[in-house]
Design a protein around this motif. Sequence first.
Motif, mmCIF file in Angstrom:
data_model
loop_
_atom_site.group_PDB
_atom_site.id
_atom_site.type_symbol
_atom_site.label_atom_id
_atom_site.label_comp_id
_atom_site.label_asym_id
_atom_site.label_seq_id
_atom_site.Cartn_x
_atom_site.Cartn_y
_atom_site.Cartn_z
ATOM 1 N N GLN A 106 -10.999 3.817 7.276
ATOM 2 C CA GLN A 106 -10.247 2.321 7.362
ATOM 3 C C GLN A 106 -10.863 1.600 8.506
ATOM 4 O O GLN A 106 -11.263 2.193 9.607
ATOM 5 C CB GLN A 106 -8.794 2.126 7.293
ATOM 6 N N ASN A 107 -11.045 0.346 8.558
ATOM 7 C CA ASN A 107 -11.153 -0.541 9.730
ATOM 8 C C ASN A 107 -10.170 -1.689 9.560
ATOM 9 O O ASN A 107 -9.151 -1.268 8.941
ATOM 10 C CB ASN A 107 -12.730 -1.081 9.562
ATOM 11 N N ASP A 108 -10.511 -2.754 10.195
ATOM 12 C CA ASP A 108 -9.143 -3.695 10.374
ATOM 13 C C ASP A 108 -8.617 -4.118 8.929
ATOM 14 O O ASP A 108 -7.455 -4.109 8.646
ATOM 15 C CB ASP A 108 -9.618 -5.081 10.900
ATOM 16 N N ARG A 109 -9.389 -4.363 7.838
ATOM 17 C CA ARG A 109 -8.829 -5.099 6.687
ATOM 18 C C ARG A 109 -9.403 -4.086 5.326
ATOM 19 O O ARG A 109 -8.919 -4.502 4.391
ATOM 20 C CB ARG A 109 -9.582 -6.316 6.362
ATOM 21 N N HIS A 110 -10.267 -2.878 5.287
ATOM 22 C CA HIS A 110 -10.688 -2.213 4.219
ATOM 23 C C HIS A 110 -10.422 -0.706 4.641
ATOM 24 O O HIS A 110 -10.340 -0.242 5.723
ATOM 25 C CB HIS A 110 -12.247 -2.702 4.005
ATOM 26 N N GLN A 111 -10.091 -0.051 3.219
ATOM 27 C CA GLN A 111 -10.053 1.263 3.443
ATOM 28 C C GLN A 111 -10.625 1.970 2.373
ATOM 29 O O GLN A 111 -11.124 1.240 1.027
ATOM 30 C CB GLN A 111 -8.568 1.424 3.005
ATOM 31 N N ILE A 112 -11.267 2.956 2.219
ATOM 32 C CA ILE A 112 -11.996 4.124 1.188
ATOM 33 C C ILE A 112 -11.355 5.178 1.467
ATOM 34 O O ILE A 112 -10.975 5.818 2.204
ATOM 35 C CB ILE A 112 -13.306 4.169 1.455
ATOM 36 N N LEU A 113 -10.499 5.562 0.280
ATOM 37 C CA LEU A 113 -10.045 6.838 -0.074
ATOM 38 C C LEU A 113 -10.627 7.991 -0.866
ATOM 39 O O LEU A 113 -11.095 7.411 -2.091
ATOM 40 C CB LEU A 113 -8.606 6.895 -0.536
ATOM 41 N N ALA A 114 -11.195 8.966 -0.628
ATOM 42 C CA ALA A 114 -11.333 9.953 -1.457
ATOM 43 C C ALA A 114 -10.544 11.259 -1.667
ATOM 44 O O ALA A 114 -10.149 11.803 -0.941
ATOM 45 C CB ALA A 114 -12.863 10.626 -0.822
ATOM 46 N N GLY A 115 -10.469 11.489 -3.049
ATOM 47 C CA GLY A 115 -9.398 12.679 -3.493
ATOM 48 C C GLY A 115 -8.381 11.978 -4.314
ATOM 49 O O GLY A 115 -8.796 11.131 -5.207
ATOM 50 N N ILE A 116 -7.474 12.610 -4.372
ATOM 51 C CA ILE A 116 -6.003 12.132 -5.158
ATOM 52 C C ILE A 116 -5.130 11.236 -4.454
ATOM 53 O O ILE A 116 -4.736 11.859 -3.453
ATOM 54 C CB ILE A 116 -5.205 13.359 -5.610
ATOM 55 N N SER A 117 -5.266 10.016 -4.750
ATOM 56 C CA SER A 117 -4.448 8.986 -4.156
ATOM 57 C C SER A 117 -3.759 8.033 -5.190
ATOM 58 O O SER A 117 -3.964 8.143 -6.505
ATOM 59 C CB SER A 117 -5.356 8.134 -3.181
ATOM 60 N N SER A 118 -3.055 7.254 -4.803
ATOM 61 C CA SER A 118 -2.271 6.018 -5.614
ATOM 62 C C SER A 118 -3.220 5.187 -6.147
ATOM 63 O O SER A 118 -4.201 4.805 -5.600
ATOM 64 C CB SER A 118 -1.565 5.196 -4.562
ATOM 65 N N THR A 119 -2.763 4.780 -7.369
ATOM 66 C CA THR A 119 -3.774 3.954 -8.182
ATOM 67 C C THR A 119 -3.107 2.757 -8.084
ATOM 68 O O THR A 119 -1.752 2.400 -7.719
ATOM 69 C CB THR A 119 -3.342 4.292 -9.778
ATOM 70 N N PRO A 120 -3.605 1.488 -8.547
ATOM 71 C CA PRO A 120 -3.289 0.294 -8.451
ATOM 72 C C PRO A 120 -2.168 -0.348 -9.513
ATOM 73 O O PRO A 120 -1.856 -1.268 -9.788
ATOM 74 C CB PRO A 120 -4.537 -0.423 -8.131
ATOM 75 N N THR A 121 -2.122 0.789 -10.512
ATOM 76 C CA THR A 121 -1.559 0.400 -11.869
ATOM 77 C C THR A 121 -0.159 -0.276 -11.486
ATOM 78 O O THR A 121 0.122 -1.125 -12.207
ATOM 79 C CB THR A 121 -1.192 1.728 -12.733
ATOM 80 N N PHE A 122 0.686 0.564 -10.740
ATOM 81 C CA PHE A 122 1.973 -0.329 -10.318
ATOM 82 C C PHE A 122 2.555 -0.062 -9.204
ATOM 83 O O PHE A 122 3.845 -0.301 -8.737
ATOM 84 C CB PHE A 122 3.086 0.469 -11.275
ATOM 85 N N GLY A 123 1.543 -0.072 -8.150
ATOM 86 C CA GLY A 123 1.912 0.187 -6.710
ATOM 87 C C GLY A 123 2.876 -0.809 -6.276
ATOM 88 O O GLY A 123 3.802 -0.767 -5.671
ATOM 89 N N LEU A 124 2.405 -2.379 -6.525
ATOM 90 C CA LEU A 124 3.002 -3.433 -6.222
ATOM 91 C C LEU A 124 4.465 -3.582 -6.816
ATOM 92 O O LEU A 124 5.605 -4.053 -6.275
ATOM 93 C CB LEU A 124 2.311 -4.670 -6.068
#
Length: 346
Positions: A106-124
């Motif tokens: 990650q930097n100030d505003r952006h992230q990259i995740l590699a592996g098993i992580s949360s989807t955007p389907t219902f996080g919010l």
Amino acid sequence: MKKRIALLCAALFCLYLPTALAQVSVGDSGTLTGRVFTDYYWMAQNHDSDLEGKNGFWMRRIYLTYERSFSEAFSSRVRLEMNSAGDFSTSAEMIPNVKDAYLKWQNDRHQILAGISSTPTFGLTEDVWGYRSIEKSPQDLYDFGSSRDFGLSFKGSFDNDERLNYHFFVGNGNSNKPEVDKGKKVMVSLGYYLTEHLVIEGYADLNDQENQDIKTAQVFAGYQSETFNLGALYSFQHRESDIIGGDPTTELDLVSVFSNMRLHDSLKGFLRVDHMFDPYPGGSENSYIPFAENVESTFIVGGLDILLEEQIHLMPNIEAVTYGEDSTGERPDMDLIPRITLSYNF
């Protein structure tokens, strides 16, 4: 003989202790946390006469999470999850599985995740709902998608004020389980904070599976503050299948409205209503709260959240499901499930 065994155990403990202390000492850059939520439930009324009257204790979730920062740019997380089966028949012991396992840049505003992580389907949706310890988010409850997937995730904000946010994910489309086909799942969400408290989000995905293609589109609006949360969701899913004997096309429409409110310093109330305009495929296999199939359903949950101590919540609540008529004009009996839920973090 017993004395020898005791001496051997003591010696092994002394040999193990320095290693254990060495492992714990890396805590300057790593943290170990946990979360538990459990119920006492009573199937006071149910459309399935075999389930009616069942009651008991179960663990719906236990999380153990280890997070480690390598630098300002790189960090990682591993989370194990375990739970009771929730199918009212399995008596096997709980078995841990991997919920998260990723490396994050990650930097100030952006992230990259590699592996098993949360989807955007219902996080919010889940954040605004705020009561995963009581029940899954609407999309999760009705199997519109999974909270996790294995792949690459890109997320962040387009502006310095973090009002316009994105989450793009390319994954296997098989949750946290291994890949089983040639297809992939592409998910994308775009959220915008109209004010500090009011957010809207659009989401879409395409899941290319071996025997079916699944497309999802949804819109969500939420209001969050320290004293009051309110959310409204509409989700649509289109499924095309070439499985022999199955329906070639299935369309599902889901709406949900929910809220929680602070009533006192140590007391909150919550209420949620979901409605499925179509029969819930596979609903009878849903853990903890099996649904009648081949009919519309309305799910209602409400209760109180009593803060006993910081991080310890006692929550009396009631879940109910009402059903529409099937093709023969019959209406399944209502499901009514009073519960006492205990949730705590450590």
